[in-house]
Design a protein around this motif. Structure first.
Motif, PDB file in Angstrom:
ATOM      1  N   TYR A 104      35.884  43.751  33.648  1.00  0.00           N
ATOM      2  CA  TYR A 104      34.567  43.412  34.048  1.00  0.00           C
ATOM      3  C   TYR A 104      34.359  43.251  35.476  1.00  0.00           C
ATOM      4  N   ALA A 105      35.228  42.327  35.979  1.00  0.00           N
ATOM      5  CA  ALA A 105      35.343  42.312  37.531  1.00  0.00           C
ATOM      6  C   ALA A 105      35.374  43.493  38.426  1.00  0.00           C
ATOM      7  N   ILE A 106      36.544  44.473  37.898  1.00  0.00           N
ATOM      8  CA  ILE A 106      36.984  45.539  38.501  1.00  0.00           C
ATOM      9  C   ILE A 106      35.700  46.474  38.410  1.00  0.00           C
ATOM     10  N   LYS A 107      35.212  46.762  37.318  1.00  0.00           N
ATOM     11  CA  LYS A 107      33.864  47.608  37.152  1.00  0.00           C
ATOM     12  C   LYS A 107      32.956  47.103  37.870  1.00  0.00           C
ATOM     13  N   GLU A 125      36.014  35.216  37.350  1.00  0.00           N
ATOM     14  CA  GLU A 125      36.513  36.442  37.806  1.00  0.00           C
ATOM     15  C   GLU A 125      36.157  37.021  38.914  1.00  0.00           C
ATOM     16  N   LEU A 126      34.745  37.036  39.119  1.00  0.00           N
ATOM     17  CA  LEU A 126      33.840  37.590  40.228  1.00  0.00           C
ATOM     18  C   LEU A 126      34.499  36.715  41.477  1.00  0.00           C
ATOM     19  N   THR A 127      34.275  35.446  41.394  1.00  0.00           N
ATOM     20  CA  THR A 127      34.543  34.626  42.399  1.00  0.00           C
ATOM     21  C   THR A 127      36.009  34.819  43.127  1.00  0.00           C
ATOM     22  N   ALA A 128      37.001  35.168  41.928  1.00  0.00           N
ATOM     23  CA  ALA A 128      38.229  35.346  42.680  1.00  0.00           C
ATOM     24  C   ALA A 128      38.389  36.676  43.338  1.00  0.00           C
ATOM     25  N   VAL A 129      37.651  37.661  43.164  1.00  0.00           N
ATOM     26  CA  VAL A 129      37.696  38.984  43.661  1.00  0.00           C
ATOM     27  C   VAL A 129      36.882  38.814  45.203  1.00  0.00           C
ATOM     28  N   LEU A 130      35.678  38.046  45.025  1.00  0.00           N
ATOM     29  CA  LEU A 130      35.058  37.748  46.410  1.00  0.00           C
ATOM     30  C   LEU A 130      36.031  36.925  47.319  1.00  0.00           C
TER      31      LEU A 130
END
Length: 200
Positions: A68-71, A43-48
């Protein structure tokens, strides 16, 4: 405003192959994966990847179904930075390398970045497309069939206070066949999940 939906997939959490994807609401998209990771890493990699793929002055809104990723990218990140990349209890921030990379990507982008949450699997076509692409990328990572340039090494926890290393990145983009249209997204809401210290 540029609006991009993101999603991550982990075939077996933790340790299974992961996939990430972003889908711009103009129809373009990209995805990739790694041989092992966790759902949070995906999820974090997708945001990055979404932030890095959309530089410039135009406001960028990243929409995800992972609170989790948003926060991590918005609500929790400033406090962690002020505490020297430590949680309130003094422990290390989980997935620190990715969190720091997101922080840097946002800071280096000339236009503002905001985040929003959308409930998953409720018919939002951009979220559904990101989910589909992330799942396909995770399966391709597992099977060793990801296109060249989209495989990522599993990020490692960096020492507290260390600046993240910007690695060379290449993504593939495709154009969706569906016409572009704006859809509303729900604002980020308070999760019933434990506070960061309980998670990390």
């Amino acid at each position: 405003m540029i609006t991009v939906s993101t999603d991550g997939s982990c075939l077996r959490n933790p340790g299974g192959a992961i996939g990430w994807a972003w889908v711009n609401h103009d129809g373009t998209s990209a995805s990739g994966g790694a041989r092992s990771g966790t759902n949070q890493v995906a999820e974090l990699t997708a945001v990055l990847e979404a932030v890095l793929a959309h530089p410039g002055d135009e406001p960028l809104r990243v929409v995800a179904d992972s609170q989790y990723a948003i926060k991590c990218a918005s609500e929790w990140l400033p406090g962690w930075r002020r505490k020297g990349w430590r949680t309130a209890s003094g422990g290390p921030v989980q997935n620190l390398g990715l969190v720091q990379a997101i922080d840097r990507a946002i800071a280096e982008r000339t236009g503002p970045v905001t985040f929003g949450w959308v409930r998953g699997h409720t018919g939002d076509r951009f979220n559904e497309r990101a989910d589909e692409l992330a799942g396909a990328a995770a399966r391709a990572a597992r099977d060793g069939t990801l296109p060249a340039g989209t495989m990522r090494e599993t990020p490692v926890l960096e020492p507290v206070g260390a600046a993240p290393v910007r690695r060379a990145r290449t993504t593939t983009s495709t154009t969706a066949r569906t016409p572009s249209r704006r859809t509303g997204t729900a604002p980020a809401t308070r999760s019933r999940r434990p506070e960061p210290d309980a998670l990390f």
